[in-house]
Scaffold this motif. Structure first.
Motif, short mmCIF file in Angstrom:
data_model
loop_
_atom_site.label_atom_id
_atom_site.label_comp_id
_atom_site.label_asym_id
_atom_site.label_seq_id
_atom_site.Cartn_x
_atom_site.Cartn_y
_atom_site.Cartn_z
N ALA A 56 51.63 117.31 20.37
CA ALA A 56 51.97 115.88 20.44
C ALA A 56 51.58 115.30 21.80
O ALA A 56 51.05 114.19 21.89
N MET A 57 51.83 116.06 22.87
CA MET A 57 51.46 115.59 24.21
C MET A 57 49.95 115.36 24.31
O MET A 57 49.49 114.36 24.86
N LEU A 58 49.18 116.28 23.73
CA LEU A 58 47.72 116.11 23.74
C LEU A 58 47.31 114.94 22.86
O LEU A 58 46.46 114.12 23.24
N ALA A 59 47.92 114.84 21.69
CA ALA A 59 47.56 113.76 20.75
C ALA A 59 47.89 112.39 21.36
O ALA A 59 47.21 111.40 21.07
N ASP A 111 41.02 113.97 28.96
CA ASP A 111 40.12 115.00 28.47
C ASP A 111 40.92 116.07 27.75
O ASP A 111 42.01 116.44 28.18
N LEU A 112 40.37 116.57 26.67
CA LEU A 112 41.02 117.69 25.99
C LEU A 112 40.62 118.98 26.67
O LEU A 112 39.54 119.07 27.27
N ARG A 127 41.81 115.31 13.33
CA ARG A 127 42.92 116.09 13.89
C ARG A 127 42.41 116.89 15.08
O ARG A 127 41.24 117.23 15.15
N LEU A 128 43.33 117.23 15.98
CA LEU A 128 42.98 118.20 17.02
C LEU A 128 42.85 119.57 16.34
O LEU A 128 43.53 119.85 15.35
N ALA A 129 41.99 120.41 16.91
CA ALA A 129 41.76 121.71 16.28
C ALA A 129 41.32 122.73 17.32
O ALA A 129 40.76 122.38 18.37
N TRP A 165 45.55 121.49 14.55
CA TRP A 165 46.73 121.64 15.43
C TRP A 165 47.64 120.47 15.08
O TRP A 165 47.35 119.33 15.41
N ASN A 166 48.75 120.78 14.42
CA ASN A 166 49.62 119.74 13.88
C ASN A 166 50.61 119.23 14.94
O ASN A 166 51.53 119.96 15.32
N PRO A 167 50.45 117.98 15.41
CA PRO A 167 51.34 117.47 16.46
C PRO A 167 52.77 117.29 16.00
O PRO A 167 53.68 117.20 16.81
N ASN A 168 52.97 117.25 14.67
CA ASN A 168 54.34 117.16 14.16
C ASN A 168 55.06 118.50 14.20
O ASN A 168 56.27 118.57 14.06
#
Ligand code: SAM
Length: 212
Positions: free
Chosen positions: A47-50, A3-4, A18-20, A38-41
């Motif tokens: 990145a952990m969430l992605a 879950d986010l 994308r996550l936001a 929210w840029n995982p790079n």
């Protein structure tokens, strides 16, 4: 897929999902109305969430966060978009100027120009029993910093740690560095999940742990 946190959504920006979070942009990320990607790079926690790690980050006004290694606020701004009081420790003066700017529109974000290896210097400011301790200091002694800041974390809280192997020792295999970090953390934490973040950040490990 885990879950986010409340307040983090998957949304489309220029056709890509994308996550936001909702908030003022901070690092030139794409926006759509009040949403910002929210840029995982650019963010180990992103990145952990992605990657679907179970971070335990829930979001909501009651959730308190201590963030170590805030830099100019890329990640901690997203955290403060969704969580309650968010204390952001950074010891380099230059990025803290940008961090203060990110905090302008975020009344729950509290930048602290402090050294995370000296928790006694901010113990009078940061409340006890925070729900989440996020750490991304990319410096030698990353496990020790997490151990020394355990004092702020609620017994049922979560440590979300990004470990950069090269910051410990550029000459060693990352896997060996990560094994040592895990072992040192075990003094005070139970490791719940750990995962290489190489899809987004070379030679980094993401760890979710809870205090023993
Ligand atoms: N977490 C940031 C983000 O995602 O937006 C990026 C952090 S960057 C990889 C690491 C940061 O940790 C640097 O800004 C560095 O100055 C800071 N740092 C390193 N050692 C520190 C310490 N002992 N106390 C506070 N900040 C520290």
């Amino acid at each position: 897929m885990s879950d986010l946190p409340a307040g983090v959504e998957r949304r489309r920006f220029d056709g890509d999902e994308r996550l936001a979070t909702r908030g003022e942009p901070v690092y030139g990320e794409p926006t759509d109305g009040e949403w910002r990607a929210w840029n995982p790079n650019r963010s180990k926690l992103g990145a952990m969430l992605a990657l679907g790690m179970e971070t335990g980050l829930e979001g909501g006004d009651d959730e308190t966060v201590l963030y170590l290694g805030a830099a100019s606020g890329t990640t901690v701004s997203h955290v403060a978009d969704v969580a309650g009081p968010t204390y952001a420790v950074e010891f380099a003066a230059r990025p803290v100027r940008d961090l203060l700017e990110a905090a302008d529109s975020r009344p729950r974000l509290f930048p602290l120009l402090k050294d995370a290896r000296k928790p006694e210097t901010y113990a009078h400011v940061v409340e006890r029993d925070v729900n989440v301790l996020v750490q991304d200091v990319a410096t030698r002694g990353q496990a020790r910093v997490a151990l020394e800041n355990r004092r702020f974390l609620a017994d049922d809280g979560r440590l979300l740690l990004a470990v950069k192997a090269r910051s410990e020792d550029v000459t060693r295999e990352p896997a060996a560095v990560f094994a040592d970090v895990r072992e040192e953390l075990a003094e005070e934490y139970e490791l719940l999940e750990s995962r290489r973040l190489d899809d987004y950040h070379a030679d980094h490990l993401g760890i979710v742990a809870r205090p023993l």
